[in-house]
Design an enzyme around this catalytic site. Structure first.
Site, short mmCIF file in Angstrom:
data_model
loop_
_atom_site.label_atom_id
_atom_site.label_comp_id
_atom_site.label_asym_id
_atom_site.label_seq_id
_atom_site.Cartn_x
_atom_site.Cartn_y
_atom_site.Cartn_z
N CYS A 75 0.72 -1.58 0.27
CA CYS A 75 -0.07 -0.09 -0.04
C CYS A 75 0.97 1.24 -0.08
O CYS A 75 0.87 2.12 -1.28
CB CYS A 75 -0.85 0.10 1.26
SG CYS A 75 -1.85 1.30 1.31
N HIS A 125 -3.18 6.89 3.76
CA HIS A 125 -2.00 6.36 4.57
C HIS A 125 -0.39 6.48 3.53
O HIS A 125 0.46 6.28 4.17
CB HIS A 125 -2.61 4.82 3.67
CG HIS A 125 -1.73 3.54 4.15
ND1 HIS A 125 -2.27 2.45 4.19
CD2 HIS A 125 -1.15 3.44 5.96
CE1 HIS A 125 -1.44 1.44 5.55
NE2 HIS A 125 -1.29 2.29 6.31
#
Length: 471
Positions: A75, A125
């Site tokens: 990610c 994130h």
């Protein structure tokens, strides 16, 4: 009389939605980012089991990079590269839950300086200060409009922040609520006549797999799902159950894409908006007996990559085999917008190629795992690697030497590892030399993960290699 006609025509011009914007030279960008959506799980990619009619329709209008990869397939590294046009060992985000440095020059900052309105909705994130923590404006890397949270995959009880530290709740399944906000952003911007960059960052189809709305889960019966031939027999039943839930999330997002595309049309800015559809990495889903991401196999590595450029010759329904990597997205988008690419960028600009020009790639791109962690920690087989994904081959070395070699044309499910096979020696030697050349050009010494962790000053769990975080 002439004065009255002039005023009437002027009012008509102003009142047509999106008309002012359509006259500008710089296009809008709608960047649709999904999480853990592998390239193989889409109808247009040949998967007849998953129902994605709206994205399939988008593919028919787009350039499809069928060998697009997430160069460090997990990610945060992807997101750092998307934002900066740099590789993970340059921007420093090669683990999850660390902060992208404030000194980074990001696509939002560059486009903001070029007169763009910038917006981000969904999963961020990149702040590294807790997955539920508030991200203040000074740490948003150039994004102005903000409806985001660092990270969550609780899709039916999902939170976000705007401009204040007061936490807010998405109504229902978060992707649907996020799409509604994105549609309103597009409507508002279409009236302003100012070009925009909007990143719509969904959290699904990332696990948990079985939390899509019931009407989408009912579309798939596990026992009827055919798994890929590289799923071990003893894991096939589990894979069927996981795929049923995974596909349900995919179909839910497919409807979200339909709504976004409809909004572009209804506001009159469809022809002047670049649409990109992609994912931060794939999902093994039991192929080769593996789960999730970070791995160098295609199910983890390859991602969907569609560029829709309305009205551009050579950009309609075209499939290309050139690899494109995470760090290539920023320079390509800036090139398409005719905005200068910062010297800090390391990726390739494919904007000319998208318009029918020369391919800037040599047909090979680097794939990496600087330091394994989390779901691929060392106790589960995780290890450092460097490799190449070419138009035909996958070649990977770990710290001990050559590890994997696949002929993806002859062996699309990567069932036969040709590494150190005498018959494959010539191609292995060629790929090994090319990998050495590329690593040298990138100043990548291929060190142990602990050395990079020490260099960047990260604190990790000694057992899992993971940066500790709070939810």
């Amino acid at each position: 009389m002439l004065a009255r006609i002039s005023v009437f025509l002027l009012l008509c011009f102003v009142m047509i939605p999106g008309r002012v914007q359509a006259e500008t030279k710089q296009p809008n960008i709608l960047f649709i980012l999904t999480d853990q959506w592998r390239a193989q799980s889409l109808g247009y990619a040949g998967n007849e089991q998953v129902k994605t009619p709206n994205i399939d329709a988008l593919a028919r209008q787009s350039v499809n990079f069928q060998n697009a990869v997430s160069g460090c397939p997990v990610c945060c590294p992807f997101r750092g590269s998307l934002m900066t046009g740099q590789r993970p060992l340059t921007h420093g985000v090669f683990l999850n839950d660390v902060q992208l440095p404030a000194k980074a020059v990001t696509i939002a900052e560059v486009l903001d300086n070029a007169g763009y309105e910038t917006g981000f909705i969904g999963k961020w994130h990149l702040d590294g200060r807790g997955r539920s923590a508030f991200t203040p404006p000074e740490r948003r890397q150039g994004f102005e409009f903000w409806r985001a949270l660092e990270c969550t995959h609780n899709y039916n009880r999902s939170f976000y922040y705007g401009d204040s530290p007061q936490r807010q709740t998405w109504e229902g399944y978060d992707a649907f609520a996020q799409t509604r906000v994105a549609r309103q952003f597009i409507r508002d911007q279409s009236q302003k006549g100012q070009p925009f960059l909007l990143v719509m960052s969904y959290g699904s189809p990332h696990n948990p797999y079985h939390t899509a709305p019931p009407e989408y889960q009912s579309m798939y019966e596990p026992e009827k799902i055919k798994v890929r031939p590289n799923v071990p027999k003893d894991q096939q039943a589990t894979a069927q159950k996981e795929l049923a839930g995974y596909f349900a999330h995919c179909s839910a997002l497919d409807d979200c894409v339909s709504d976004l595309m409809a909004t572009l049309k209804e506001t009159g800015i469809d022809q002047n908006t670049i649409v990109v559809f992609t994912s931060d990495h794939g999902d093994m889903l039991r192929s080769h007996g593996q789960i999730r991401k970070q791995k160098p196999w295609d199910e983890s590595l390859r991602v969907p990559m569609l560029f829709r450029l309305n009205g551009v010759e050579h950009a309609q329904g075209r499939t290309v085999d050139s690899p494109i990597n995470s760090e290539d997205l920023m320079p390509t988008l800036l090139g398409l917008c005719q905005v200068s690419i910062p010297d800090t960028v390391e990726g390739l600009d494919y904007s000319g190629y998208l318009r029918g020009g020369k391919n800037p790639s040599d047909g090979a791109t680097v794939i990496t795992c600087p330091s394994p962690f989390g779901e691929w920690q060392r106790s589960r087989g995780g290890k450092e690697y460097r490799g190449l994904r070419t138009t035909r081959y996958t070649y990977v070395r770990d710290l001990s030497g050559p590890w994997l070699l696949y002929d993806n044309e002859a062996d699309p499910y990567q069932l036969k590892n040709l590494c150190n096979d005498p018959e494959a020696a010539p191609i292995q030697a060629k790929l090994d030399a090319l990998l050495n050349k590329k690593l040298a050009a990138q100043h990548d010494e291929f060190l142990q993960g602990s050395q990079y962790i020490e260099k960047f000053g990260y604190q990790v769990d000694p057992k899992t290699g993971t940066v500790p975080y709070t939810n």
